[in-house]
Design a protein around this motif. Structure first.
Motif, PDB file in Angstrom:
ATOM      1  N   ARG A 195       0.863  -1.178   0.000  1.00  9.10           N
ATOM      2  CA  ARG A 195       0.000   0.000   0.000  1.00  9.10           C
ATOM      3  C   ARG A 195       0.893   1.219   0.000  1.00  9.10           C
ATOM      4  O   ARG A 195       1.629   1.461   0.965  1.00  9.10           O
ATOM      5  N   ASP A 196       0.892   1.948  -1.092  1.00  8.87           N
ATOM      6  CA  ASP A 196       1.777   3.107  -1.252  1.00  8.87           C
ATOM      7  C   ASP A 196       3.232   2.731  -1.001  1.00  8.87           C
ATOM      8  O   ASP A 196       3.988   3.473  -0.363  1.00  8.87           O
ATOM      9  N   GLY A 197       3.631   1.556  -1.488  1.00  8.46           N
ATOM     10  CA  GLY A 197       5.016   1.122  -1.402  1.00  8.46           C
ATOM     11  C   GLY A 197       5.399   0.406  -0.127  1.00  8.46           C
ATOM     12  O   GLY A 197       6.549  -0.011   0.010  1.00  8.46           O
ATOM     13  N   VAL A 198       4.468   0.229   0.812  1.00  4.10           N
ATOM     14  CA  VAL A 198       4.764  -0.405   2.097  1.00  4.10           C
ATOM     15  C   VAL A 198       4.080  -1.768   2.156  1.00  4.10           C
ATOM     16  O   VAL A 198       2.892  -1.880   1.840  1.00  4.10           O
ATOM     17  N   PRO A 199       4.783  -2.838   2.558  1.00  4.62           N
ATOM     18  CA  PRO A 199       4.132  -4.147   2.683  1.00  4.62           C
ATOM     19  C   PRO A 199       2.939  -4.079   3.635  1.00  4.62           C
ATOM     20  O   PRO A 199       3.007  -3.449   4.690  1.00  4.62           O
ATOM     21  N   ILE A 200       1.836  -4.738   3.263  1.00 11.78           N
ATOM     22  CA  ILE A 200       0.618  -4.645   4.078  1.00 11.78           C
ATOM     23  C   ILE A 200       0.256  -5.981   4.717  1.00 11.78           C
ATOM     24  O   ILE A 200      -0.916  -6.241   5.016  1.00 11.78           O
ATOM     25  N   ASP A 201       1.250  -6.820   5.000  1.00 16.01           N
ATOM     26  CA  ASP A 201       0.955  -8.079   5.687  1.00 16.01           C
ATOM     27  C   ASP A 201       0.307  -7.836   7.045  1.00 16.01           C
ATOM     28  O   ASP A 201      -0.466  -8.676   7.522  1.00 16.01           O
ATOM     29  N   TYR A 202       0.628  -6.722   7.668  1.00 14.10           N
ATOM     30  CA  TYR A 202       0.115  -6.452   9.008  1.00 14.10           C
ATOM     31  C   TYR A 202      -1.394  -6.188   9.010  1.00 14.10           C
ATOM     32  O   TYR A 202      -2.029  -6.186  10.059  1.00 14.10           O
ATOM     33  N   LEU A 203      -1.997  -5.984   7.821  1.00 18.22           N
ATOM     34  CA  LEU A 203      -3.428  -5.736   7.740  1.00 18.22           C
ATOM     35  C   LEU A 203      -4.218  -6.969   7.330  1.00 18.22           C
ATOM     36  O   LEU A 203      -5.453  -6.934   7.357  1.00 18.22           O
ATOM     37  N   ARG A 204      -3.523  -8.039   6.925  1.00 18.54           N
ATOM     38  CA  ARG A 204      -4.172  -9.286   6.489  1.00 18.54           C
ATOM     39  C   ARG A 204      -5.352  -8.990   5.564  1.00 18.54           C
ATOM     40  O   ARG A 204      -5.224  -8.277   4.588  1.00 18.54           O
ATOM     41  N   ASP A 205      -6.533  -9.549   5.892  1.00 21.18           N
ATOM     42  CA  ASP A 205      -7.691  -9.385   5.016  1.00 21.18           C
ATOM     43  C   ASP A 205      -8.483  -8.121   5.302  1.00 21.18           C
ATOM     44  O   ASP A 205      -9.478  -7.844   4.620  1.00 21.18           O
ATOM     45  N   GLY A 206      -8.063  -7.349   6.311  1.00 24.86           N
ATOM     46  CA  GLY A 206      -8.770  -6.111   6.609  1.00 24.86           C
ATOM     47  C   GLY A 206      -8.648  -5.088   5.501  1.00 24.86           C
ATOM     48  O   GLY A 206      -9.566  -4.276   5.290  1.00 24.86           O
TER      49      GLY A 206
END
Length: 823
Positions: A195-206
C-alpha cells in the motif's frame, strides 16, 4: 433467478440501450473545433505535451487526446458546441487547465503559455492519469489499472485486476472470500502486496483485494518479475501496489452499492486542508457485507441409499462482514518536512465458513474473524532542489485472528441440523482460538539524483512478527496441559535493496541495476495436528541470501519502446505461510525460501487517443516454489514444490473509435510445469502442469462515453466485458492425459471430471450515468449475464448472475483557471 430480478434486469438493459441510441443520434452532427499553440516562458513552442479534452473538472477519462507537434500546435475537430475543459500535461512544465466555451463562434483558437519548472500539479485527476502512464512506461514491466476511471462503476477490485493481461485473481467464493493473485503462473506469497510502497501483511484481510473499494484508490500497479527499488521486497512472481487516492484540495466522496445475495458496500472518503496547504486531515472508510447465499453444485448424500449425487443447493452459512476506518492528519510544506502524517486505523471482519478448503463437507456454525487497531507514522522530506529525498514509514499493531468451531452437531447441505452431544465441532478439529500477531514494520526509502542521467536508490524494509494465542481445544505439549499456542513463535526479516538508474541524456534508453540482500529467521512449533507434541519439536531456521536484477527500456520511436528485464532472486517464506491462518491453513515452520531466475521482455506502442498495444513473453525457473496444497482434510498447508519451470506469451490492446467508443482485448498463454523429480512416486509428474493453475485466459470488452444524453451537461458511460478461462486441473496429472490440441487450447483432458476445472465464460455489462452538475452518479451492472457455473481455487464454485446498483456523491472544491491567452 427470481422473476423480480429478471424484470429489473430487462428494464435496466432496455434503458441502457435506449440511452446509447439516443446519444448516438444526438451526436450525429459535430462542427466545432478547438485548436491552439503551446509556448514556454521564452515564447518557444512546446512539443510532446499531452493535450486532452474533458467535459467537467472531475472527469477521470478524457473525451479526446492529442500530442502537440514540433511547432507546439494541437487541434480537435468535430466537437459539439458547449463548455469543455482543456488539460495540458508535460513532464517539464506540469499541468495546466482551462475552460473553453464553444457558443456563437464554434471555433476556439488558443495560445497557452507554460511557465518553466512548475512542480505543483493543479488537478488530482490529471496527476493520477499522468502517474499511471509513467508507471506503465518504466523499465520494469507493470500493468497499471486506473481505478479512478471506473470509480463510479459498481465493480470490484478483483474484477478489474482479472481483466489485465497475465494476471488472474484466485478467489475461494463470494465477496470477502480468500483472495490471491496469480501472475505469469506464480501465485501465493510469491506475489507481494503493498500500500503506497509499504508491505501490508500487518493488515491481512482487513485491507486487501477482496475488501478495498475502488473509490479509495488512485490506481493499482501490478509488477511482473523485477520490482522497482521503491518496493524493495523479496517477491519473485511480482507485486501489487495499491496506490491510495490523493488530493491537494478538499473533497468528500460517498458511495453505496447494493447487490444480489443481500450484498452491501459503503465507502466514505474525505480530505480537508487550509488555503496555504500547511496542514491536512482526512478519513478513509468502508463497509462490506454479503450473505453470499448463491446456489452451488455440490455432492450431497442421499438419505435413503447413502450414495453421493450432484445437486444444486443454496449456501446458507457463507456470509461476510467487514469494517475499516482510518483517520489521518498531518502537516506539509514545512522547512523540516514536506509531509508528516499520523494515521490511526481500525478494522474488524467476520467470515462464515460454509465448507473447508474443498467443497466436500457442509458447515453451519464455523466462523473466523480478524481485528486490529493500527497506528502508523509516515515522513517525507526532499533537499537539494528535489534531487535528494527520504520517505519513512513505520507501524506497530496487534492483529487478532479467531476461529470458532464448538457446535455439538452437524449440518447437511440443505441446512438440516443433527445433534451430536458426544462430539464437539463440525470439522475434524474443534476450536475456540484467539491468536495474536504482534507486527512491526519499518520502511525507509532514500533517492538521490546524482546527475541528470543517474539516480541512486536505497530501500530498507524490516519486518518482525510474534505469534501467541490460546485454544482450549488445541494441541498441548506432551505430558502437560500447556497450550502450544501460548508458546511464542517468532518471525523476522529484513530486505535491503540498492539500485542505480542510468540513461542517455535524451532518455531514449534507461536501465536499472538492482542488488538485494535478504536475511530472515523463524522459530515455532507446528501446533495443528490432533496429537501431543514436545517442546523439542520446535523448528528454528535462519538464512542470508543475495539477489541481482537488471531492467532496460529502449525508446524505439516516439510512440514505441521495448523493455527487457532479468532477475536472480530469493523469496522468503511469509509469516502466514509459516504460522498458518488459525483456521484452514496450518503451520509449516520447515518452509525453505524460493529461488528463481526470471526473464521478461515486451514491446509497447502507444498513440494517445488512438490505440495502445503491448506484447511480451516471460520465462521462470524456480526451485522450492511455495504453494498452498490440500493435506489432511479439512486443512491445507504451504509446501515447497521442487523444480518448477514456466514460460508464456501475452498481449494487450486498446483501440479508440470516433472519440467515443473503445475496444480492448488481451490474452495470456503460459506453460508452468514440474521437472527434475527423481523419486519413484514423483517421477511420473515430470512435465506435468502446476496444479490448480490456469494456463490460458483472455478478456475482451467494448465501452463508450456519451455526453449530453438527456440534458446538456450529463454523461453516460456503458460497457460490456467478457472473461474466458480455459479448463485447467485441480491436481497434478500426467502430461500424457492432457488435451493433445495445439497448446492445449481445445479438446479435453482424459481424466475424471472432478479433477477438471472446466472452461468458463464470464459476461458482464453495465452503465453509469452522471447529471450535468456531476454531484452524483448512478451505476448499474449485471455480472455473469449468462448465469454460467464459475469456479476457482480448488474448484470452489462462485456466484451466478447478480445485479449491482451503485450510487455515488462527490463534493469537490474547484480549481482556478490556467494561464490561457486567446489566439
Amino acid at each position: 433467478m427470481d422473476k423480480y430480478n429478471i424484470s429489473v434486469l430487462e428494464k435496466s438493459l432496455k434503458l441502457a440501450v435506449l440511452a446509447i441510441v439516443t446519444a448516438l443520434s444526438a451526436h450525429a452532427q459535430r462542427s466545432a473545433s478547438i485548436s491552439g499553440q503551446l509556448l514556454n516562458a521564452a515564447g518557444q513552442p512546446v512539443a510532446g505535451a499531452n493535450v486532452s479534452i474533458q467535459e467537467d473538472t472531475l472527469q477521470t477519462q478524457a473525451l479526446y487526446q492529442s500530442i502537440s507537434d514540433q511547432r507546439g500546435l494541437f487541434r480537435f475537430d468535430r466537437l459539439d458546441t458547449g463548455t469543455y475543459y482543456l488539460v495540458v500535461t508535460h513532464m517539464a512544465y506540469g499541468t495546466r487547465r482551462e475552460t473553453v466555451r464553444l457558443t456563437g463562434d464554434p471555433d476556439a483558437r488558443l495560445t497557452i503559455r507554460l511557465p518553466e519548472k512548475m512542480h505543483e500539479l493543479t488537478d488530482v485527476n490529471v496527476v493520477g492519469k499522468t502517474e499511471t502512464r509513467r508507471a506503465a512506461e518504466q523499465s520494469v514491466k507493470a500493468v497499471v489499472v486506473n481505478t479512478r476511471e471506473v470509480s463510479l462503476q459498481p465493480v470490484s477490485l478483483n474484477e478489474l485486476i482479472n481483466r489485465a493481461p497475465g494476471v488472474r485473481i484466485r478467489q475461494t467464493g463470494g465477496l470477502g472470500s480468500t483472495t490471491e493473485l496469480s501472475v505469469n503462473g506464480f501465485q501465493g506469497r510469491s506475489i507481494r502486496y503493498f500500500r503506497d510502497g509499504v508491505p501490508i501483511d500487518y493488515l491481512r484481510d482487513g485491507y486487501h483485494l477482496a475488501t478495498v473499494p475502488v473509490n479509495m484508490l488512485e490506481r493499482v500497479e501490478i509488477y511482473k518479475g523485477v520490482l522497482p527499488v521503491a518496493l524493495g521486497a523479496d517477491a519473485l512472481g511480482g507485486a501489487v501496489n495499491l496506490v491510495t487516492r490523493s488530493s491537494r484540495d478538499p473533497y468528500l466522496d460517498i458511495s453505496y452499492e447494493i447487490a444480489s445475495f443481500n450484498s452491501h458496500r459503503l465507502a466514505l472518503n474525505g480530505y480537508v486542508t487550509d488555503n496555504d496547504k500547511k496542514w491536512f486531515a482526512g478519513i478513509q472508510s468502508f463497509y462490506n457485507h454479503s450473505d453470499n447465499d448463491y446456489t452451488a453444485l455440490v455432492k450431497v448424500t442421499d438419505p435413503v441409499t447413502k450414495n453421493q449425487k450432484n445437486e444444486r443447493v443454496r449456501l446458507f452459512h457463507n456470509g461476510f462482514t467487514s469494517h475499516y476506518y482510518e483517520v489521518f492528519a498531518g502537516v506539509t510544506n514545512r522547512s523540516w518536512a514536506d509531509e508528516l502524517k499520523l494515521s490511526a486505523a481500525a478494522f474488524r471482519l467476520t467470515r462464515e465458513q460454509q465448507h473447508p478448503a474443498l467443497m466436500t463437507d457442509p458447515y453451519g456454525a464455523v466462523e473466523g474473524g480478524q481485528r486490529s487497531v493500527v497506528p502508523s507514522l509516515s515522513y517525507w522530506k526532499s533537499w537539494l532542489d528535489d534531487r535528494l529525498s527520504i520517505r519513512h514509514f513505520m507501524v506497530y499493531n496487534t492483529l487478532t485472528l479467531t476461529r470458532t468451531d464448538t457446535l455439538r452437531g452437524q449440518y447437511d447441505w440443505y441446512g438440516n441440523f443433527t445433534s451430536t452431544p458426544w462430539k464437539t465441532g463440525e470439522s475434524r478439529q474443534p476450536a475456540l482460538s484467539a491468536v495474536d500477531f504482534g507486527n512491526f514494520i519499518a520502511r525507509t526509502f532514500l533517492s538521490h539524483r546524482l546527475t541528470s542521467a543517474h539516480t541512486l536508490e536505497i530501500n530498507h524494509v524490516y519486518v518482525s512478527s510474534v505469534r501467541t494465542g490460546s485454544d482450549p481445544y488445541g494441541t498441548r505439549f506432551d505430558g502437560t496441559d500447556i497450550d502450544v499456542l501460548s508458546h511464542p513463535a517468532t518471525y523476522r526479516k529484513q530486505v535491503v535493496t540498492a539500485g542505480l538508474e542510468s540513461g542517455s541524456a535524451d532518455r531514449r534508453w534507461i536501465h536499472n541495476l538492482i542488488v538485494k540482500h535478504y536475511r530472515f529467521g523463524s522459530k515455532g512449533t507446528e501446533a495443528w495436528a490432533a496429537r501431543a507434541v514436545g517442546p523439542e519439536e520446535e523448528v528454528q531456521q535462519t538464512g542470508t541470501y543475495w539477489g541481482v536484477a537488471e531492467a532496460v527500456r529502449l525508446q524505439v520511436t516516439p510512440d514505441a519502446f521495448a523493455r527487457v528485464s532479468a532477475e536472480w532472486a530469493s523469496r522468503l517464506p511469509e509469516q502466514d505461510e509459516l504460522f498458518g491462518d488459525a483456521m484452514w491453513t496450518v503451520p509449516n515452520f520447515s518452509l525453505r525460501p524460493e529461488r528463481s531466475l526470471n526473464l521478461n521482455l515486451g514491446y509497447r506502442v502507444d498513440r494517445p487517443g488512438k490505440f495502445v498495444l503491448e506484447a511480451g513473453g516471460f520465462f521462470r525457473r524456480t526451485t522450492g516454489m511455495i504453494l498452498l496444497v490440500p493435506t489432511q482434510a479439512p486443512y491445507a498447508q504451504y509446501q515447497n514444490m521442487e523444480n518448477v519451470r514456466g514460460y508464456g506469451l501475452e498481449a494487450d490492446g486498446r483501440v479508440h473509435f470516433t472519440g467515443k467508443l473503445a475496444f480492448n482485448a488481451n490474452f495470456t498463454w503460459q506453460s508452468v510445469r514440474l521437472f527434475g523429480l527423481e523419486t519413484g512416486q514423483d517421477r511420473c509428474k515430470n512435465g506435468a502442469r502446476l496444479r490448480n493453475t490456469p494456463y490460458f485466459f483472455a478478456n475482451t470488452g467494448i465501452s463508450g462515453t456519451f455526453p449530453k444524453v438527456f440534458t446538456p451537461g450529463d454523461r453516460l458511460f456503458s460497457y460490456v466485458n467478457l472473461n474466458v478461462v480455459r479448463e485447467y486441473y485441480l491436481e497434478t496429472i500426467p502430461r500424457s492425459v492432457e488435451s493433445t490440441a495445439l497448446l492445449g487450447l481445445a479438446g479435453r483432458a482424459k481424466i475424471q471430471s472432478d479433477l477438471i476445472i472446466p472452461t468458463q465464460y464470464l459476461l458482464s455489462a453495465g452503465a453509469t450515468y452522471q447529471p450535468g452538475n456531476r454531484l452524483y452518479s448512478v451505476g448499474l451492472e449485471v455480472k455473469n449475464l449468462l448465469n454460467t457455473d464459475l469456479y476457482d481455487y480448488f474448484r470452489v464454485q462462485k456466484a451466478g448472475r447478480s445485479i449491482h446498483l451503485k450510487i455515488g456523491l462527490l463534493l469537490h472544491k474547484k480549481k482556478q483557471a490556467a494561464d490561457v491567452i486567446p489566439g
